[in-house]
Structures are given as structure tokens and as C-alpha cells.
Design an enzyme around this catalytic site. Structure first.
Site, PDB file in Angstrom:
ATOM      1  N   ARG A   1      45.429  27.922  39.114  1.00 11.31           N
ATOM      2  CA  ARG A   1      44.684  28.934  38.364  1.00 11.31           C
ATOM      3  C   ARG A   1      45.485  29.359  37.149  1.00 11.31           C
ATOM      4  O   ARG A   1      46.681  29.659  37.248  1.00 11.31           O
ATOM      5  CB  ARG A   1      44.406  30.137  39.265  1.00 11.31           C
ATOM      6  CG  ARG A   1      43.571  31.234  38.624  1.00 11.31           C
ATOM      7  CD  ARG A   1      43.363  32.373  39.613  1.00 11.31           C
ATOM      8  NE  ARG A   1      42.580  31.940  40.760  1.00 11.31           N
ATOM      9  CZ  ARG A   1      42.718  32.444  41.995  1.00 11.31           C
ATOM     10  NH1 ARG A   1      43.631  33.369  42.234  1.00 11.31           N
ATOM     11  NH2 ARG A   1      41.956  32.009  42.977  1.00 11.31           N
TER      12      ARG A   1
ATOM     13  N   ARG B   1      47.745  40.387  39.481  1.00 12.86           N
ATOM     14  CA  ARG B   1      46.954  39.207  39.150  1.00 12.86           C
ATOM     15  C   ARG B   1      46.554  39.230  37.676  1.00 12.86           C
ATOM     16  O   ARG B   1      46.891  40.144  36.925  1.00 12.86           O
ATOM     17  CB  ARG B   1      45.706  39.158  40.035  1.00 12.86           C
ATOM     18  CG  ARG B   1      46.000  39.013  41.529  1.00 12.86           C
ATOM     19  CD  ARG B   1      46.494  37.611  41.871  1.00 12.86           C
ATOM     20  NE  ARG B   1      46.698  37.431  43.296  1.00 12.86           N
ATOM     21  CZ  ARG B   1      45.775  36.984  44.150  1.00 12.86           C
ATOM     22  NH1 ARG B   1      44.554  36.709  43.718  1.00 12.86           N
ATOM     23  NH2 ARG B   1      46.067  36.814  45.421  1.00 12.86           N
TER      24      ARG B   1
ATOM     25  N   LYS C   1      47.834  41.505  46.847  1.00 10.95           N
ATOM     26  CA  LYS C   1      47.489  41.335  45.437  1.00 10.95           C
ATOM     27  C   LYS C   1      47.112  42.679  44.812  1.00 10.95           C
ATOM     28  O   LYS C   1      46.641  43.598  45.491  1.00 10.95           O
ATOM     29  CB  LYS C   1      46.345  40.351  45.282  1.00 10.95           C
ATOM     30  CG  LYS C   1      45.073  40.734  46.031  1.00 10.95           C
ATOM     31  CD  LYS C   1      44.080  39.595  45.991  1.00 10.95           C
ATOM     32  CE  LYS C   1      42.862  39.886  46.882  1.00 10.95           C
ATOM     33  NZ  LYS C   1      41.936  38.745  46.941  1.00 10.95           N
TER      34      LYS C   1
ATOM     35  N   LYS D   1      45.090  44.187  41.318  1.00 13.60           N
ATOM     36  CA  LYS D   1      44.216  43.775  40.218  1.00 13.60           C
ATOM     37  C   LYS D   1      44.038  44.902  39.213  1.00 13.60           C
ATOM     38  O   LYS D   1      43.746  46.039  39.588  1.00 13.60           O
ATOM     39  CB  LYS D   1      42.860  43.324  40.769  1.00 13.60           C
ATOM     40  CG  LYS D   1      42.958  42.097  41.666  1.00 13.60           C
ATOM     41  CD  LYS D   1      41.604  41.659  42.192  1.00 13.60           C
ATOM     42  CE  LYS D   1      41.720  40.379  43.015  1.00 13.60           C
ATOM     43  NZ  LYS D   1      40.411  39.920  43.537  1.00 13.60           N
TER      44      LYS D   1
ATOM     45  N   CYS E   1      31.261  32.174  44.668  1.00 10.76           N
ATOM     46  CA  CYS E   1      32.629  31.674  44.764  1.00 10.76           C
ATOM     47  C   CYS E   1      32.594  30.164  44.981  1.00 10.76           C
ATOM     48  O   CYS E   1      31.540  29.566  45.185  1.00 10.76           O
ATOM     49  CB  CYS E   1      33.370  32.365  45.904  1.00 10.76           C
ATOM     50  SG  CYS E   1      32.811  31.873  47.545  1.00 10.76           S
TER      51      CYS E   1
ATOM     52  N   CYS F   1      37.850  25.464  49.510  1.00  9.85           N
ATOM     53  CA  CYS F   1      38.479  26.701  49.975  1.00  9.85           C
ATOM     54  C   CYS F   1      38.670  26.672  51.487  1.00  9.85           C
ATOM     55  O   CYS F   1      37.713  26.474  52.245  1.00  9.85           O
ATOM     56  CB  CYS F   1      37.634  27.911  49.585  1.00  9.85           C
ATOM     57  SG  CYS F   1      38.344  29.470  50.157  1.00  9.85           S
TER      58      CYS F   1
ATOM     59  N   CYS G   1      32.664  33.419  52.556  1.00 12.68           N
ATOM     60  CA  CYS G   1      33.333  34.194  53.603  1.00 12.68           C
ATOM     61  C   CYS G   1      33.270  35.661  53.182  1.00 12.68           C
ATOM     62  O   CYS G   1      32.779  35.967  52.098  1.00 12.68           O
ATOM     63  CB  CYS G   1      34.782  33.719  53.788  1.00 12.68           C
ATOM     64  SG  CYS G   1      35.932  34.331  52.530  1.00 12.68           S
TER      65      CYS G   1
ATOM     66  N   CYS H   1      35.335  37.262  46.823  1.00 14.65           N
ATOM     67  CA  CYS H   1      35.842  36.803  45.527  1.00 14.65           C
ATOM     68  C   CYS H   1      34.810  36.900  44.412  1.00 14.65           C
ATOM     69  O   CYS H   1      35.180  37.012  43.250  1.00 14.65           O
ATOM     70  CB  CYS H   1      36.355  35.368  45.655  1.00 14.65           C
ATOM     71  SG  CYS H   1      37.863  35.233  46.646  1.00 14.65           S
TER      72      CYS H   1
END
Length: 575
Positions: free
Chosen positions: A87, A156, A219, A221, A440, A446, A485, A489
Site C-alpha cells: 500500500r 496511517r 492503527k 487514522k 473492500c 484478503c 468481514c 474497511c
């Protein structure tokens, strides 16, 4: 407190014996070096052995495998078809034509002839072989791009609002987002050593003055938004800056903290949460605010239970007033009273838009962010041709679309001709539902996905569109988002219609999110297949067409009509 003088006086990090396994791994990683370099050279496996795959996330790289052929390879007694996702760190989603052309080159050579625009305004490469990882990262370096801190327990990629009509203001906010990104990422030299082959350099003092040896609990953000368009979904950010503009000038930001989407099915202690606005900050204090907020989460975030380690849980567990006071303690001053602002949508202005400076911007709808050469739609080739001709910039939107930005009036006909030549001008001819959709990646790459998302949502939308068409609602803008899931995301829990995967072909259905991201939705069906989903939506859409109020959005109607209960706080999401 200067942003260069990191205050660790309140650091309440746990001793190693009281840390969870991931925290111990970070603490013993030699500031994210581990044995990654040796693992990249291991020839007997296509994977990186051991626990280094977790450390690689801090370098923007995920180890995955092709799940479409996992069972077949198991039957053949072969290891999974390991590949990697990388990424790019791209603050605010802005890049030059030269950078686009390099991404195109790398995607064709190493990424299965494809690029993926993400919901955080950047790019992902998929299907990368281990042997090609360093070559790809070094290729990015040629155009001043990298993958540093695009994943992992750190700050991130920083998002920034894109409103082509506010060109000068956008440029100012983007510059702040870029500064915040460069300031908040880890300072370890491990990235240069592993990926560029540089020698280790001596460091005076701590190598990570803010992060320490265990970095963030999870994480973190950060995002910047310019009302009235909430395109970055600011309430889904750990730390959000809402631009306050007076007399056409940026005077500062309302600060929102504690947003986050991820949750786990069958775990009531996990839930999505919308960020809380805690006050007003002058524009010249942005970096100090980033430091102060991250230090509070660093010191008080849960380092034993990763499912409860996001900042949203720290805010709820400690209390908003406590967290605000701790932030102000680090800042050395109190925040002002929040100022008035309003949002109207979180979508993109599709098609041509003229900026205040007279330059033109073309927003191209890219379904689920996948840039490839599709039958009858050579998107990858067309955008390469445009990049070779374009004199302005490109901007990736938070909705996985692409803006061909800063087009001079004299250059617009050439861009239009290329859009027509490569049959890309028809991509924007979608319905109101399709143009406000996101998914996503999910299967097959994934490892967390339990159901399809990117590959399935376009077909499901076609079936929902047929229902909308029978009621004359084809042009009605309705946000719909799908994930494979419950991790969120694609920010599903603030969509008017959302589906999260539970098993192959099975999803939870949510209704009632706010049209501009201001309200969480609520689950109305659990673990159901397409037939039941469509039957339920047909009932609600039919009722919406008959009894909606003037200018009432679908999510608002779903609550008013009793299909979904209104969620006033994230901690009540699972009630």
C-alpha cells in the site's frame, strides 16, 4: 510544547511482562527491523517466515495468498500461493502524472496488470511475488513515493477532503495533511535499511521519540475535511480536523476524536463509533494536536486486548472529558468552543467541475476502485494515455474514484477526446445507488474475508437497481457499502445500506446510516443470503417510494418508518 519536544512524562506503558504478544513482538523488534531482510531472501518458501509478517505491516506490506486456489494447493500438498499486497503512502490522495505512470508501470509488471484505489485515498498493489517486493518499493522511490506506515500500529495514511470547486482552500488543507503525515509516521531508519539497502546510522537519543518501542496500541487514522462535503467520513477517524472557514479563509479546525469502524461479530464489547467533536483549534496548532492525541492513546490505549485497543475504546473507557483534559495537558492550552459547520453529503461530484480558479476537474467513477483493462472498458490503458497528456494533477477520492484535476480550459478537449477514445466517458452513467457504492477487496486476497465483496457488489447493485427502477428511484442517491468481514474497511456502518460478510454468500444487512456520515446504521437482518436481502430491500424501497417526506434520504426514512432503530452512540450499536 514544541512538536519537536516529545513529552514522555505521562507515558504509562506497561512493562514487557504485562504486554500482549503483539506488543512484546514490537518491543523486541529492534524498531521494526526484526529479521525481515533475511526473510525476503529465504528461497525455500514464497512467504516471509515467522512473525516478521506482522512487522512488515509497518512497512506497508501484507502477506496474503490466493484463496481461490488454497484448497487445491492443500490437496496437492503445496504451500499456499503466497503473494503480497503493498500500500502506497499518499497523503490526501494527490499525485502527479509522472507518479501515475510509475504506478501504472509497476502495476503491470508486478501487480497482475492492475491498480486498486482504496477508501483512504491511496493505491494498493496485489499479487506481488516476494522476489519483486524490493524492486517495486525502489521503483516507487524513483517518483518520491513509499509504503512506509501505510499499515501497522502507527499513524496511517492521512486523508484530506477533495472539493474541486474550492481549489485554493483544498491546496491549503492538503498541505497541512502532508505535513501531518510526514510528522506522525515512525522515525526508525529500518525502512531505508531493508528496502533501499542503506547502512544503519547511529542515532542520538531514542530512535522513536514519540512511539517508543511498542508504537501505538493499534492503527491510528487522521483526516482533514472541508465542509459541506464529508467525503473523508471524518467521524470515522481517530483524529479528525473539520475546517472552519470564515470570509473565505481557513481560520482553524473543529477537532473530532475517537471514531472507528471495526468490530467483531458475536463480540458485543466491540462496536463502531463516531468521533466526538471536542473543540476548536487554530490552524497553526495542527501538528501539536497530532502529537498530543497520539500520546494520550499511546499511554492509555489497551495493550492486552487488541480487540479493544483502538482509540474509540480508550475514549469510552476513560471518558471523553478525561481524554480531552489529557490532550489539553499535553498541548499546554485549552481548546476553544467548537464553531458552527454543516455537511450535506459524503459523495463525490461526478463529471466536470470548474474550480474557483477557472481550472477544470473531471471526477471519474471507478467501481470499487479497481483500475484494470475490462472488456469494452480499457481503464488502465486509458488512464495511462491521459497521464501522458495531462499537465495537471490526479487526486484519489475517499470514495475510490479518481479526479483528473487542474485541467486548463484549453486542455479540456484533449482530455475529453481520450475519455471518449478509451470508452471511459460512459463509466459515470451509473445510477444513484451505484455512484454512491464502495466495497473492500475481500476474496480472493484478503485473509480476513469471510464472503465476497468487490467481485460481488456490482452484480447485487444491478439487482437492487431493478427494484429502484420500478419505483422511479434510479437517480436517487443512496449510499451502499459492502465488506467481506465485519472489520469495516469500506466504512459500512455509516452507509444507508450496508452488508458485511459472515460466510460464503451470507451477510449481515444494516440500514439507517446518515447520508453524510453523521449517524451509524443498525443491523436488520443477520447471516442471510441474496434472496432474503432482496426481498427485504424491495419491501423497504417500495415503502420509501410511497411515503417518503420531501427531500428525505433513504437512511432517515428507514429510521422514521421503524425498519431500523436509531443508534445514538456506538456503545449501543449491538443492543
Amino acid at each position: 510544547m514544541s512538536t519537536l519536544e516529545i513529552d514522555r512524562s505521562r507515558d504509562v506503558s506497561q512493562p514487557l511482562e504485562k504486554l500482549g504478544p503483539d506488543e512484546t513482538l514490537k518491543a523486541n523488534s529492534d524498531q521494526l527491523r526484526g529479521t525481515i531482510a533475511a526473510g525476503l531472501e529465504a528461497e525455500l518458501t514464497a512467504a516471509v517466515p515467522g512473525t516478521d509478517i506482522k512487522l512488515m505491516k509497518f512497512h506497508g506490506v501484507y502477506q496474503q495468498d490466493d484463496r481461490d486456489i488454497r484448497d487445491e494447493r492443500r490437496r496437492q500438498k503445496l504451500e499456499p500461493a503466497y503473494r503480497f499486497m503493498a500500500r502506497v503512502r499518499l497523503p490526501g490522495g494527490v499525485l502527479s502524472p509522472a507518479q501515475w505512470l510509475k504506478l501504472d508501470e509497476l502495476g503491470r509488471a508486478y501487480g497482475n496488470n492492475s491498480l486498486r484505489l482504496t477508501t483512504r485515498q491511496t493505491f494498493q498493489f496485489h499479487y506481488i511475488h516476494k522476489k519483486n517486493l524490493r524492486t517495486l518499493v525502489q521503483g516507487l522511490r524513483e517518483v518520491l513515493l513509499d509504503t512506509r506506515a501505510a499499515c501497522g500500529d502507527d499513524s496511517r495514511g492521512v486523508m484530506a477532503s477533495i472539493n474541486p470547486q474550492l481549489s485554493a482552500l483544498h491546496a491549503q488543507v492538503h498541505a497541512l495533511a502532508k505535513q501531518a503525515s510526514d510528522h506522525a509516521i515512525p522515525k526508525t531508519h529500518a525502512y531505508e535499511e531493508i528496502w533501499y539497502g542503506e547502512e544503519r546510522k547511529p542515532v542520538n537519543g531514542p530512535e522513536e521519540p514519540l512511539y517508543g518501542k511498542t508504537y501505538m496500541p493499534r492503527k491510528f487514522k487522521i483526516g482533514f475535511v472541508v465542509p459541506p462535503i464529508n467525503d473523508i467520513d471524518v467521524y470515522a477517524q481517530d483524529l479528525g480536523f473539520i475546517a472552519i472557514v470564515e470570509d473565505g479563509k481557513l481560520v482553524g479546525f473543529n477537532v473530532a476524536i475517537g471514531g472507528g469502524m471495526g468490530r467483531t461479530d458475536q463480540a458485543p464489547k466491540t462496536y463502531p463509533r463516531l468521533a466526538s467533536v471536542i473543540g476548536f483549534l487554530p490552524a497553526d496548532k495542527v501538528l501539536e494536536m497530532c502529537d498530543a492525541t497520539m500520546m494520550v492513546q499511546r499511554d492509555y490505549g489497551d495493550r492486552l486486548d487488541r480487540a479493544r485497543a483502538r482509540f474509540k475504546y480508550t475514549v469510552d473507557d476513560k471518558g471523553l472529558d478525561f481524554i480531552k483534559a489529557e490532550i489539553e495537558g499535553h498541548l499546554g492550552f485549552k481548546l476553544g468552543e467548537a464553531r458552527a459547520y454543516s455537511f450535506t453529503s459524503n459523495g463525490d461530484p461526478i463529471g466536470w467541475t470548474e474550480g474557483e480558479d477557472g481550472r477544470w476537474h473531471y471526477t471519474l467513477f471507478i467501481q470499487n476502485g479497481r483500475v484494470s483493462n475490462f472488456p469494452e472498458k480499457p481503464l488502465l490503458d486509458g488512464l495511462r494515455a491521459i497521464a501522458e497528456r495531462h499537465k495537471g494533477m490526479f487526486r484519489v477520492t475517499p470514495n475510490q474514484n479518481l479526479i483528473i484535476a487542474d485541467v486548463a480550459a484549453d486542455d479540456r478537449p484533449a482530455i475529453e477526446a481520450l475519455l471518449k477514445e478509451y470508452r471511459l466517458d460512459g463509466l459515470n452513467a451509473g445510477t444513484g445507488l451505484r455512484l454512491n457504492s464502495m466495497a473492500c477487496v475481500a476474496l480472493p486476497t484478503c485473509g480476513l474475508a469471510m464472503a465476497e465483496s468487490e467481485r460481488y457488489l456490482p452484480d447485487l447493485i444491478t439487482k437492487i437497481d431493478a427494484i429502484l427502477a420500478t419505483h422511479g428511484l434510479s437517480e436517487e442517491p443512496i449510499t451502499i457499502r459492502m465488506t467481506g468481514c465485519p472489520n469495516g474497511c469500506a466504512r459500512p456502518y455509516i452507509a444507508e445500506i450496508a452488508l458485511t460478510g459472515r460466510a460464503p454468500g451470507k451477510y449481515n444487512l444494516y440500514l439507517g446510516g446518515g447520508f453524510h456520515g453523521q449517524r451509524l446504521n443498525k443491523m436488520v437482518l443477520e447471516n442471510v443470503g441474496e434472496k432474503i436481502i432482496l426481498e427485504y430491500l424491495e419491501k423497504v424501497i417500495g415503502h420509501f417510494a410511497k411515503d417518503r417526506l420531501e427531500k428525505e434520504h433513504f437512511g432517515d426514512f428507514a429510521i422514521r418508518a421503524g425498519y431500523a432503530a436509531e443508534v445514538k452512540e456506538g456503545r449501543y450499536f449491538n443492543d
